[in-house]
Design a protein around this motif. Sequence first.
Motif, PDB file in Angstrom:
ATOM      1  N   GLU A  40      12.358   9.569  62.419  1.00 21.15           N
ATOM      2  CA  GLU A  40      12.746  10.715  63.258  1.00 21.15           C
ATOM      3  C   GLU A  40      12.659  12.017  62.469  1.00 21.15           C
ATOM      4  O   GLU A  40      12.084  13.000  62.926  1.00 21.15           O
ATOM      5  N   ARG A  41      13.237  11.991  61.270  1.00 16.50           N
ATOM      6  CA  ARG A  41      13.217  13.195  60.419  1.00 16.50           C
ATOM      7  C   ARG A  41      11.780  13.594  60.076  1.00 16.50           C
ATOM      8  O   ARG A  41      11.421  14.762  60.126  1.00 16.50           O
ATOM      9  N   GLU A  42      10.985  12.597  59.737  1.00 19.16           N
ATOM     10  CA  GLU A  42       9.615  12.894  59.313  1.00 19.16           C
ATOM     11  C   GLU A  42       8.741  13.372  60.476  1.00 19.16           C
ATOM     12  O   GLU A  42       7.828  14.174  60.278  1.00 19.16           O
ATOM     13  N   CYS A  43       9.031  12.896  61.679  1.00 18.58           N
ATOM     14  CA  CYS A  43       8.291  13.396  62.849  1.00 18.58           C
ATOM     15  C   CYS A  43       8.617  14.881  63.051  1.00 18.58           C
ATOM     16  O   CYS A  43       7.716  15.688  63.307  1.00 18.58           O
ATOM     17  N   ASP A  44       9.888  15.228  62.912  1.00 19.79           N
ATOM     18  CA  ASP A  44      10.261  16.645  63.011  1.00 19.79           C
ATOM     19  C   ASP A  44       9.542  17.454  61.935  1.00 19.79           C
ATOM     20  O   ASP A  44       9.082  18.572  62.173  1.00 19.79           O
ATOM     21  N   GLU A  45       9.441  16.861  60.748  1.00 20.28           N
ATOM     22  CA  GLU A  45       8.760  17.517  59.633  1.00 20.28           C
ATOM     23  C   GLU A  45       7.254  17.697  59.947  1.00 20.28           C
ATOM     24  O   GLU A  45       6.671  18.753  59.662  1.00 20.28           O
ATOM     25  N   MET A  46       6.647  16.688  60.553  1.00 23.95           N
ATOM     26  CA  MET A  46       5.234  16.777  60.950  1.00 23.95           C
ATOM     27  C   MET A  46       5.026  17.940  61.930  1.00 23.95           C
ATOM     28  O   MET A  46       4.061  18.699  61.814  1.00 23.95           O
ATOM     29  N   ALA A  47       5.945  18.072  62.891  1.00 17.99           N
ATOM     30  CA  ALA A  47       5.827  19.161  63.868  1.00 17.99           C
ATOM     31  C   ALA A  47       5.956  20.512  63.159  1.00 17.99           C
ATOM     32  O   ALA A  47       5.175  21.435  63.406  1.00 17.99           O
ATOM     33  N   ALA A  48       6.934  20.608  62.243  1.00 14.88           N
ATOM     34  CA  ALA A  48       7.147  21.874  61.521  1.00 14.88           C
ATOM     35  C   ALA A  48       5.937  22.230  60.660  1.00 14.88           C
ATOM     36  O   ALA A  48       5.527  23.382  60.585  1.00 14.88           O
ATOM     37  N   ARG A  49       5.323  21.211  60.041  1.00 11.71           N
ATOM     38  CA  ARG A  49       4.173  21.466  59.166  1.00 11.71           C
ATOM     39  C   ARG A  49       2.897  21.789  59.935  1.00 11.71           C
ATOM     40  O   ARG A  49       2.111  22.628  59.515  1.00 11.71           O
ATOM     41  N   HIS A  50       2.669  21.045  61.033  1.00 12.44           N
ATOM     42  CA  HIS A  50       1.320  21.046  61.604  1.00 12.44           C
ATOM     43  C   HIS A  50       1.175  21.610  63.011  1.00 12.44           C
ATOM     44  O   HIS A  50       0.051  21.734  63.486  1.00 12.44           O
ATOM     45  N   TYR A  51       2.281  21.855  63.722  1.00 15.24           N
ATOM     46  CA  TYR A  51       2.105  22.340  65.091  1.00 15.24           C
ATOM     47  C   TYR A  51       1.725  23.814  65.065  1.00 15.24           C
ATOM     48  O   TYR A  51       2.556  24.704  65.180  1.00 15.24           O
ATOM     49  N   ARG A  52       0.425  24.059  64.870  1.00 13.64           N
ATOM     50  CA  ARG A  52      -0.136  25.403  64.716  1.00 13.64           C
ATOM     51  C   ARG A  52      -1.369  25.508  65.592  1.00 13.64           C
ATOM     52  O   ARG A  52      -2.100  24.529  65.762  1.00 13.64           O
ATOM     53  N   VAL A  53      -1.618  26.717  66.046  1.00 11.72           N
ATOM     54  CA  VAL A  53      -2.749  26.930  66.947  1.00 11.72           C
ATOM     55  C   VAL A  53      -4.074  26.505  66.294  1.00 11.72           C
ATOM     56  O   VAL A  53      -4.934  25.902  66.941  1.00 11.72           O
ATOM     57  N   GLU A  54      -4.220  26.732  64.989  1.00 11.64           N
ATOM     58  CA  GLU A  54      -5.498  26.376  64.340  1.00 11.64           C
ATOM     59  C   GLU A  54      -5.710  24.863  64.286  1.00 11.64           C
ATOM     60  O   GLU A  54      -6.849  24.392  64.332  1.00 11.64           O
ATOM     61  N   ASN A  55      -4.615  24.088  64.222  1.00 15.80           N
ATOM     62  CA  ASN A  55      -4.764  22.624  64.238  1.00 15.80           C
ATOM     63  C   ASN A  55      -5.088  22.104  65.639  1.00 15.80           C
ATOM     64  O   ASN A  55      -5.752  21.079  65.792  1.00 15.80           O
ATOM     65  N   ILE A  56      -4.618  22.817  66.655  1.00 14.21           N
ATOM     66  CA  ILE A  56      -4.955  22.452  68.036  1.00 14.21           C
ATOM     67  C   ILE A  56      -6.425  22.809  68.286  1.00 14.21           C
ATOM     68  O   ILE A  56      -7.170  22.032  68.873  1.00 14.21           O
ATOM     69  N   GLY A  91       3.578  12.388  51.445  1.00 19.04           N
ATOM     70  CA  GLY A  91       4.994  12.429  51.079  1.00 19.04           C
ATOM     71  C   GLY A  91       5.922  11.931  52.182  1.00 19.04           C
ATOM     72  O   GLY A  91       7.126  11.879  51.988  1.00 19.04           O
ATOM     73  N   LEU A  92       5.362  11.555  53.341  1.00 15.37           N
ATOM     74  CA  LEU A  92       6.208  11.084  54.444  1.00 15.37           C
ATOM     75  C   LEU A  92       6.089   9.553  54.523  1.00 15.37           C
ATOM     76  O   LEU A  92       5.199   9.003  55.175  1.00 15.37           O
ATOM     77  N   GLU A  93       7.007   8.894  53.810  1.00 11.64           N
ATOM     78  CA  GLU A  93       6.920   7.442  53.612  1.00 11.64           C
ATOM     79  C   GLU A  93       7.098   6.626  54.887  1.00 11.64           C
ATOM     80  O   GLU A  93       6.463   5.594  55.066  1.00 11.64           O
ATOM     81  N   ALA A  94       7.994   7.071  55.770  1.00 14.08           N
ATOM     82  CA  ALA A  94       8.230   6.294  56.997  1.00 14.08           C
ATOM     83  C   ALA A  94       7.016   6.379  57.917  1.00 14.08           C
ATOM     84  O   ALA A  94       6.618   5.386  58.532  1.00 14.08           O
ATOM     85  N   VAL A  95       6.406   7.556  57.985  1.00 13.94           N
ATOM     86  CA  VAL A  95       5.183   7.716  58.798  1.00 13.94           C
ATOM     87  C   VAL A  95       4.089   6.818  58.212  1.00 13.94           C
ATOM     88  O   VAL A  95       3.411   6.096  58.943  1.00 13.94           O
ATOM     89  N   ALA A  96       3.946   6.841  56.876  1.00 16.43           N
ATOM     90  CA  ALA A  96       2.916   6.028  56.220  1.00 16.43           C
ATOM     91  C   ALA A  96       3.140   4.541  56.497  1.00 16.43           C
ATOM     92  O   ALA A  96       2.184   3.799  56.753  1.00 16.43           O
ATOM     93  N   ARG A  97       4.390   4.124  56.499  1.00 16.21           N
ATOM     94  CA  ARG A  97       4.707   2.711  56.728  1.00 16.21           C
ATOM     95  C   ARG A  97       4.415   2.291  58.168  1.00 16.21           C
ATOM     96  O   ARG A  97       3.873   1.218  58.428  1.00 16.21           O
ATOM     97  N   PHE A  98       4.758   3.158  59.097  1.00 13.90           N
ATOM     98  CA  PHE A  98       4.494   2.873  60.514  1.00 13.90           C
ATOM     99  C   PHE A  98       2.973   2.810  60.754  1.00 13.90           C
ATOM    100  O   PHE A  98       2.487   1.940  61.462  1.00 13.90           O
ATOM    101  N   LEU A  99       2.239   3.716  60.110  1.00 10.79           N
ATOM    102  CA  LEU A  99       0.777   3.718  60.253  1.00 10.79           C
ATOM    103  C   LEU A  99       0.173   2.434  59.669  1.00 10.79           C
ATOM    104  O   LEU A  99      -0.711   1.825  60.276  1.00 10.79           O
ATOM    105  N   ARG A 100       0.673   1.996  58.498  1.00 13.50           N
ATOM    106  CA  ARG A 100       0.181   0.744  57.903  1.00 13.50           C
ATOM    107  C   ARG A 100       0.479  -0.431  58.818  1.00 13.50           C
ATOM    108  O   ARG A 100      -0.353  -1.313  59.016  1.00 13.50           O
ATOM    109  N   PHE A 101       1.682  -0.426  59.392  1.00 16.11           N
ATOM    110  CA  PHE A 101       2.067  -1.497  60.322  1.00 16.11           C
ATOM    111  C   PHE A 101       1.092  -1.535  61.498  1.00 16.11           C
ATOM    112  O   PHE A 101       0.575  -2.589  61.862  1.00 16.11           O
ATOM    113  N   HIS A 102       0.819  -0.370  62.081  1.00 16.27           N
ATOM    114  CA  HIS A 102      -0.119  -0.289  63.208  1.00 16.27           C
ATOM    115  C   HIS A 102      -1.492  -0.838  62.826  1.00 16.27           C
ATOM    116  O   HIS A 102      -2.087  -1.634  63.542  1.00 16.27           O
ATOM    117  N   ASP A 103      -2.000  -0.380  61.666  1.00 16.14           N
ATOM    118  CA  ASP A 103      -3.341  -0.801  61.251  1.00 16.14           C
ATOM    119  C   ASP A 103      -3.393  -2.306  60.982  1.00 16.14           C
ATOM    120  O   ASP A 103      -4.402  -2.961  61.266  1.00 16.14           O
TER     121      ASP A 103
END
Length: 287
Positions: A40-56, A91-103
């Motif tokens: 949850e924390r890391e998802c909020d962090e992802m939004a803060a880092r990347h939710y930018r018009v240039e990334n869209i 640096g976002l370990e929980a996101v990395a773990r969830f992604l590995r699980f998915h893959d």
Amino acid sequence: MSSSAALLSPDSPRVSAQLKQEGYAYLPAVFDSTLLRALERECDEMAARHYRVENIDRRAVYLSDQTPTRTSHAMMLSQGPSPLPTVSHEGLEAVARFLRFHDEVLGGLLGAEVPASSRSMLNWQTYLSGSKPVTEHFDGEYIDYRKDEDGGFTLHEGLLPRLVVILTLSNENQGECQGTVLRDTLTGKEASPPSRPGDVLVFDNVRMRHRVPTLEQPRRMAGLRSFDFQAVHFARTEASRRPGANYRRMPEGLVSEDVDAVAVHQQFLRERWAQVREAQRAEGALF
Ligand SMILES: [Fe+2]
């Protein structure tokens, strides 16, 4: 992961059999609360880092859906460098773990290793009480779709991930319907598996369509699905078929498993995306 995760190895025969039989597999209590809070924390962090018009603009981040009772974010990630747009989850370990699980789930069930360059869409949503419903759909990269009068939409051409992996982060809903409702397009049968914190739902996104009805109580989820690795090409009619590919009929249209999804996506970005983005801007959907 909790100890139960070891018993529920993603490619276990039980999961694979359930998925084949029912079109989905329900895996209770896969992740523990420490991982859920971190995610949850890391998802909020992802939004803060990347939710930018240039990334869209470069299609690494998708437009957020914000209503007073539902907020949703979606971004493209991969374990290694990709030729297609992604954002970093360094640096976002929980996101990395969830992604590995998915893959691992995807690779295990399809019997092939998912390359590190293969991207997945991470999305996360918060539903508050009386949330706006999500109309029935397939998850996918929508290359061509038209809005319907009822607020839904009809997909004309797209890339459909073979599987969708949904993880419940928190949920105060009890009873019959706690979240996602799946409908088997072959039989018409609906299913609404439990959605307790830590539960994982894996479903066949070509066979099953899904929706989320109005929820009475708050719920948070995170999901992953790959638009790149063995994603199928969907064509509503013959007109949207890719030359040289074999298609089979399914209730909503035609699907092909031998179209190169990455190449289709690259072509979409080259030839169509600018126009789609321009239409979004014209509607005032800058970000
Ligand atoms: Fe969805």
